[in-house]
Design an enzyme around this catalytic site. Structure first.
Site, PDB file in Angstrom:
ATOM      1  N   ASP A 190      -9.606  -1.022  18.200  1.00 43.12           N
ATOM      2  CA  ASP A 190      -8.424  -0.924  18.133  1.00 43.12           C
ATOM      3  C   ASP A 190      -7.733  -1.175  19.730  1.00 43.12           C
ATOM      4  O   ASP A 190      -7.710  -0.224  20.552  1.00 43.12           O
ATOM      5  CB  ASP A 190      -7.575  -0.019  17.602  1.00 43.12           C
ATOM      6  CG  ASP A 190      -6.060  -0.261  17.301  1.00 43.12           C
ATOM      7  OD1 ASP A 190      -5.351  -1.004  18.066  1.00 43.12           O
ATOM      8  OD2 ASP A 190      -5.484   0.348  16.377  1.00 43.12           O
ATOM      9  N   ALA A 241      -5.492  -4.104   3.086  1.00 43.02           N
ATOM     10  CA  ALA A 241      -4.578  -4.355   4.084  1.00 43.02           C
ATOM     11  C   ALA A 241      -3.847  -5.532   3.752  1.00 43.02           C
ATOM     12  O   ALA A 241      -2.382  -5.187   3.693  1.00 43.02           O
ATOM     13  CB  ALA A 241      -4.956  -4.488   5.680  1.00 43.02           C
ATOM     14  N   ARG A 242      -4.198  -6.511   3.852  1.00 49.04           N
ATOM     15  CA  ARG A 242      -3.407  -7.913   3.577  1.00 49.04           C
ATOM     16  C   ARG A 242      -4.486  -8.934   3.333  1.00 49.04           C
ATOM     17  O   ARG A 242      -5.301  -9.205   3.730  1.00 49.04           O
ATOM     18  CB  ARG A 242      -2.765  -8.370   5.081  1.00 49.04           C
ATOM     19  CG  ARG A 242      -1.293  -7.619   5.366  1.00 49.04           C
ATOM     20  CD  ARG A 242      -0.114  -7.881   4.261  1.00 49.04           C
ATOM     21  NE  ARG A 242       0.708  -7.071   4.775  1.00 49.04           N
ATOM     22  CZ  ARG A 242       0.904  -5.549   4.144  1.00 49.04           C
ATOM     23  NH1 ARG A 242       0.020  -5.140   3.294  1.00 49.04           N
ATOM     24  NH2 ARG A 242       1.997  -4.926   4.390  1.00 49.04           N
ATOM     25  N   ASP A 261      -7.523  -5.314  -2.381  1.00 43.72           N
ATOM     26  CA  ASP A 261      -6.456  -5.144  -3.301  1.00 43.72           C
ATOM     27  C   ASP A 261      -5.538  -6.259  -3.438  1.00 43.72           C
ATOM     28  O   ASP A 261      -4.372  -6.007  -3.659  1.00 43.72           O
ATOM     29  CB  ASP A 261      -5.786  -4.047  -2.316  1.00 43.72           C
ATOM     30  CG  ASP A 261      -4.718  -2.931  -3.301  1.00 43.72           C
ATOM     31  OD1 ASP A 261      -5.127  -3.146  -4.256  1.00 43.72           O
ATOM     32  OD2 ASP A 261      -4.043  -2.282  -2.735  1.00 43.72           O
ATOM     33  N   GLU A 315      -9.531 -17.233  -7.279  1.00 46.52           N
ATOM     34  CA  GLU A 315     -11.086 -17.535  -6.990  1.00 46.52           C
ATOM     35  C   GLU A 315     -11.837 -16.248  -6.870  1.00 46.52           C
ATOM     36  O   GLU A 315     -13.180 -16.186  -6.913  1.00 46.52           O
ATOM     37  CB  GLU A 315     -11.095 -18.262  -5.644  1.00 46.52           C
ATOM     38  CG  GLU A 315     -10.801 -17.302  -4.482  1.00 46.52           C
ATOM     39  CD  GLU A 315      -9.241 -17.512  -4.136  1.00 46.52           C
ATOM     40  OE1 GLU A 315      -8.663 -17.384  -3.003  1.00 46.52           O
ATOM     41  OE2 GLU A 315      -8.533 -18.121  -4.937  1.00 46.52           O
ATOM     42  N   HIS A 357      -3.010  -4.494  -5.940  1.00 45.26           N
ATOM     43  CA  HIS A 357      -2.371  -4.151  -5.029  1.00 45.26           C
ATOM     44  C   HIS A 357      -1.772  -2.602  -5.210  1.00 45.26           C
ATOM     45  O   HIS A 357      -0.418  -2.242  -5.372  1.00 45.26           O
ATOM     46  CB  HIS A 357      -0.988  -4.997  -4.741  1.00 45.26           C
ATOM     47  CG  HIS A 357      -0.167  -4.723  -3.362  1.00 45.26           C
ATOM     48  ND1 HIS A 357       0.691  -5.629  -3.328  1.00 45.26           N
ATOM     49  CD2 HIS A 357      -0.617  -4.250  -2.366  1.00 45.26           C
ATOM     50  CE1 HIS A 357       0.997  -5.335  -2.137  1.00 45.26           C
ATOM     51  NE2 HIS A 357       0.135  -4.588  -1.404  1.00 45.26           N
ATOM     52  N   ALA A 383      -0.162   1.577  -2.119  1.00 45.64           N
ATOM     53  CA  ALA A 383       0.626   2.552  -2.009  1.00 45.64           C
ATOM     54  C   ALA A 383       1.319   3.086  -3.391  1.00 45.64           C
ATOM     55  O   ALA A 383       2.301   3.631  -3.472  1.00 45.64           O
ATOM     56  CB  ALA A 383       1.941   2.101  -1.268  1.00 45.64           C
TER      57      ALA A 383
END
Length: 392
Positions: free
Chosen positions: A167, A230-231, A255, A260, A272, A275
Site C-alpha cells: 500500500d 473489493a470491486r 463477490d 462470463e 455481492h 457488507a
C-alpha cells in the site's frame, strides 16, 4: 427543519439518530437538504439546488456522480470502516473456500441421496477428489492496507499464514493497526511473485481498473488463488479465465457476478455479500446519519470523498453565525470573504480553511447574524460554489 431523502432502505438505528423535531425523512420528498443512499444509481438523477450533501451508507461511491456534485458544492460522504469486519469475515471465508472445495464436495455428497446404507462407504471412497491445501504456512498477499485490508492481514497472521502487504498510501493509523509480523512489499511485483493467495482491497480508479490482467497474472506463482471482494472492475475476467484454463490460477473467488464467470470450474461467484450483515448495515447507517447531522447542524466535514476534512471543536458563538463556504482552491479568495465581512462591520470570531486539490472549504464563525444580503455577496465571489449560514 432539515429534509432528508432516502434512496434505499436505511437501517432504522441510523435514521433514529436524526430526531424528528428537526428532521423530516422520506423516500419521496421535495427539495431535500441531504440524501442518504446505499446502492441506488444517482448518475442520471436531477438534484434540486437545495441539496447540500449526499451520504453513502458504505465505502464505495461508484454509484454517485462525484465530479458533477463537487462542481455544485455538494459534499459526498462515505462510511469507511463501518462494514470492515463483515467484509473481512467474507474474505477469510473466501480463503477457506478457495483452498478446500467444500461447495463442490457438498453438491457431490447431496448426490448420494437415496443410496441408504451405502452412503457412508461411498463418502469415504469419494472424498479424495476434494483434497485441498491448508492455509497455515502459506503466503497471503494483501493489496491495499486500509481498514479492511489491515483486518484481513491481521487475521491471516493469526491463522498461521505469512502475510505480505502492499500500500503506497498507507496511513499512520493503518500502520499502527497492523500486526508487526505483516511484511511490507515496496512493489506490486513483490506480491505477485511471492504470494500463494492474493486478495485485493483498493478502490476502483483509472489506475486500478483491470489491475489483475494477462500481464500481471504472468508474474504470479503457478496455482495462485485470487480473491476480489473489493470491486468487480479490478479484475479482467477474460484474462483471469484464460489463466485458470492454463493452470496459472487454481481458484478465483469474486463477490461480483458476471455472465462470463458463472458456472465456470474453479470460479466461486458470490452475489455481492461483502457488507451483507445486519451489523454492517447498522454501522454504515449510523455513521452516515451522524456525518449528515454534524454537517447540517455544525458545518463539519468528516469522511468526505470530494471535500477536505474540516472540523471545528468550537461551538458556534451564541447569537452568532457560522458560514460554511465551498470554493475552488485559488489564491486571494479568502481575502475577499474577510473584506466583505469587514465592510459589513462583522467580527470574525474564528476561521478554519482546508483544501483538497482544487476544492477548498471554510468555516467562518462571526459574532452576530449575517444577513442574506451578505451571504449573496459571498456567493457572488469568483470560484465560490456554495454558501450556507448556520445561526445560533
Amino acid at each position: 427543519m432539515f429534509k432528508i431523502q432516502t434512496l434505499n432502505k436505511i437501517a432504522a438505528c441510523g435514521l433514529n439518530r436524526l430526531d424528528r423535531d428537526n428532521y423530516e425523512i422520506a423516500s419521496e420528498i421535495n427539495n431535500p437538504d441531504a440524501i442518504l443512499v446505499r446502492s441506488a444509481d444517482m448518475h442520471e438523477m436531477q438534484l434540486s439546488d437545495n441539496v447540500k450533501a449526499v451520504a453513502r451508507a458504505g465505502a464505495g461511491t461508484n454509484n454517485i456522480p462525484i465530479p458533477q456534485l463537487t462542481e455544485k458544492g455538494i459534499v459526498v460522504f462515505n462510511t469507511p470502516g463501518a462494514n470492515a469486519n463483515a467484509v473481512k469475515e467474507l474474505v477469510i471465508l473466501g480463503l477457506l473456500l478457495s483452498s478446500r472445495p467444500a461447495i463442490n464436495a457438498n453438491k457431490w455428497a447431496n448426490g448420494l441421496a437415496g443410496k441408504g446404507d451405502e452412503i457412508a462407504d461411498l463418502a469415504e471412497k469419494g472424498k479424495s477428489q476434494f483434497v485441498g491445501p491448508e492455509l497455515k504456512g502459506k503466503t497471503l498477499g494483501v493489496i491495499g492496507l486500509g481498514a479492511i485490508g489491515a483486518m484481513v492481514a491481521n487475521t491471516a497472521i493469526q491463522l498461521g499464514m505469512k502475510v505480505i502487504g502492499y500500500d503506497p498510501f498507507l496511513s499512520i493509523k493503518a500502520a499502527w493497526s497492523l500486526d508487526h509480523n505483516v511484511q511490507h512489499s515496496e512493489t506490486l511485483e513483490g506480491i505477485y511473485k511471492n504470494a500463494d493467495y492474493i486478495t485485493i482491497h483498493v478502490p476502483q480508479t483509472n489506475d486500478t481498473k483491470g489491475m489483475i490482467n494477462a500481464s500481471t497474472l504472468k508474474q504470479m506463482k503457478d496455482g495462485v488463488r485470487i480473491l476480489n471482494i473489493a470491486r468487480g472492475g479490478l479484475v479482467n475476467n477474460a484474462d483471469l479465465l484464460d489463466a485458470i484454463k492454463a493452470g496459472k490460477v487454481a481458484c478465483h473467488v469474486t463477490d461480483f457476478a458476471a455472465e462470463e464467470l458463472l458456472n465456470q470450474d474453479k470460479v466461486i461467484v458470490l452475489p455481492h455479500l461483502g457488507a451483507s450483515t445486519p451489523e454492517a448495515e447498522d454501522n454504515c447507517a449510523i455513521m452516515a446519519a451522524d456525518q449528515i447531522k454534524d454537517f447540517l447542524e455544525n458545518g463539519n466535514i468528516v469522511n468526505s470523498v470530494n471535500f477536505p476534512k474540516t472540523y471545528s471543536e468550537n461551538p458556534i458563538p451564541a447569537g452568532g453565525t457560522r458560514l460554511c463556504i465551498s470554493h475552488k482552491n485559488i489564491p486571494d479568495t479568502i481575502s475577499k470573504f474577510t473584506t466583505i465581512l469587514g465592510e459589513a462591520k462583522l467580527n470574525i470570531a474564528g476561521m478554519i480553511n482546508q483544501a483538497r486539490g482544487d476544492v477548498a472549504y471554510n468555516l467562518i464563525d462571526v459574532d452576530g447574524k449575517v444577513s442574506e444580503e451578505i451571504c449573496s455577496k459571498l456567493a457572488a465571489c469568483e470560484s465560490v460554489t456554495g454558501v450556507r449560514a448556520i445561526y445560533r
